[in-house]
Design a protein around this motif. Sequence first.
Motif, short mmCIF file in Angstrom:
data_model
loop_
_atom_site.label_atom_id
_atom_site.label_comp_id
_atom_site.label_asym_id
_atom_site.label_seq_id
_atom_site.Cartn_x
_atom_site.Cartn_y
_atom_site.Cartn_z
N SER A 108 0.84 -1.20 0.00
CA SER A 108 0.00 0.00 0.00
C SER A 108 0.87 1.25 0.00
CB SER A 108 -0.91 -0.02 1.23
OG SER A 108 -1.64 1.17 1.32
N ALA A 109 1.93 1.24 0.80
CA ALA A 109 2.84 2.39 0.85
C ALA A 109 3.55 2.58 -0.49
CB ALA A 109 3.86 2.19 1.97
N GLN A 110 3.97 1.48 -1.12
CA GLN A 110 4.61 1.59 -2.43
C GLN A 110 3.64 2.16 -3.46
OE1 GLN A 110 6.01 -2.42 -3.01
NE2 GLN A 110 8.03 -1.98 -2.10
N GLU A 111 2.39 1.70 -3.42
CA GLU A 111 1.38 2.23 -4.33
C GLU A 111 1.15 3.71 -4.07
OE1 GLU A 111 -1.19 2.27 -7.46
OE2 GLU A 111 0.07 0.58 -6.85
N ARG A 114 4.07 5.58 -5.50
CA ARG A 114 3.96 5.69 -6.96
C ARG A 114 2.94 6.76 -7.34
NH1 ARG A 114 4.87 0.06 -6.93
NH2 ARG A 114 2.66 -0.41 -6.73
N ASN A 115 1.80 6.73 -6.66
CA ASN A 115 0.76 7.73 -6.95
C ASN A 115 1.25 9.15 -6.66
OD1 ASN A 115 -0.98 5.73 -7.77
ND2 ASN A 115 -2.04 5.61 -5.81
N GLU A 116 1.92 9.30 -5.52
CA GLU A 116 2.46 10.61 -5.16
C GLU A 116 3.53 11.05 -6.17
OE1 GLU A 116 1.61 12.83 -2.76
OE2 GLU A 116 -0.09 11.52 -2.32
N ALA A 120 3.37 14.26 -8.39
CA ALA A 120 4.45 15.25 -8.33
C ALA A 120 5.00 15.52 -9.74
CB ALA A 120 5.56 14.77 -7.40
N MET A 121 5.17 14.44 -10.51
CA MET A 121 5.68 14.62 -11.88
C MET A 121 4.69 15.44 -12.70
SD MET A 121 8.64 13.25 -12.12
CE MET A 121 8.94 12.99 -13.84
#
Length: 164
Positions: A108-111, A114-116, A120-121
Amino acid sequence: MDLVTPGVGLIFWTALTFVVVLVILRRFAWKPILGALDEREKTIADSLAAAEKAKEEMAALNAQNQKLLQEAIAEREKILREAKAVADRFVNEAKEKAIEESNRIIASAQEAIRNEKQAAMTEVRNQVANLSLTIAEKLLKNELSNKNAQIELAKSFMNEIKAN
């Protein structure tokens, strides 16, 4: 010597008195005395037999107590082994659940990361685009501030369109 030797009459009466006392004692005293002695002997024999029986019962009870004690010890060991097995199973289940939960949290943290990162990008791209537009607007304002530069730019756009 008369005094030392008894007379025949004295011996007779002494013997007769002894026999009479012996018959009276036999009839009235010896039978009850012998009966009481027999009764006492029987009571003592019964008491000894009861004591022997109690001793045997006590030995049997001791053997039974030892057997029950051994069974209780075996049952205690069995219960302790089962409790240890249950505790080990609970610990293993808790470890597995903790590992699964930690893996789920990590995923969940990795997802979320990735979303963050994507957000940000996207935000950086938007800001770069906004900055580029702002810079281009300022450059164009400076370059197109005079009329000759505007005409020159329009001609160059027209030439590019004709070339394409």
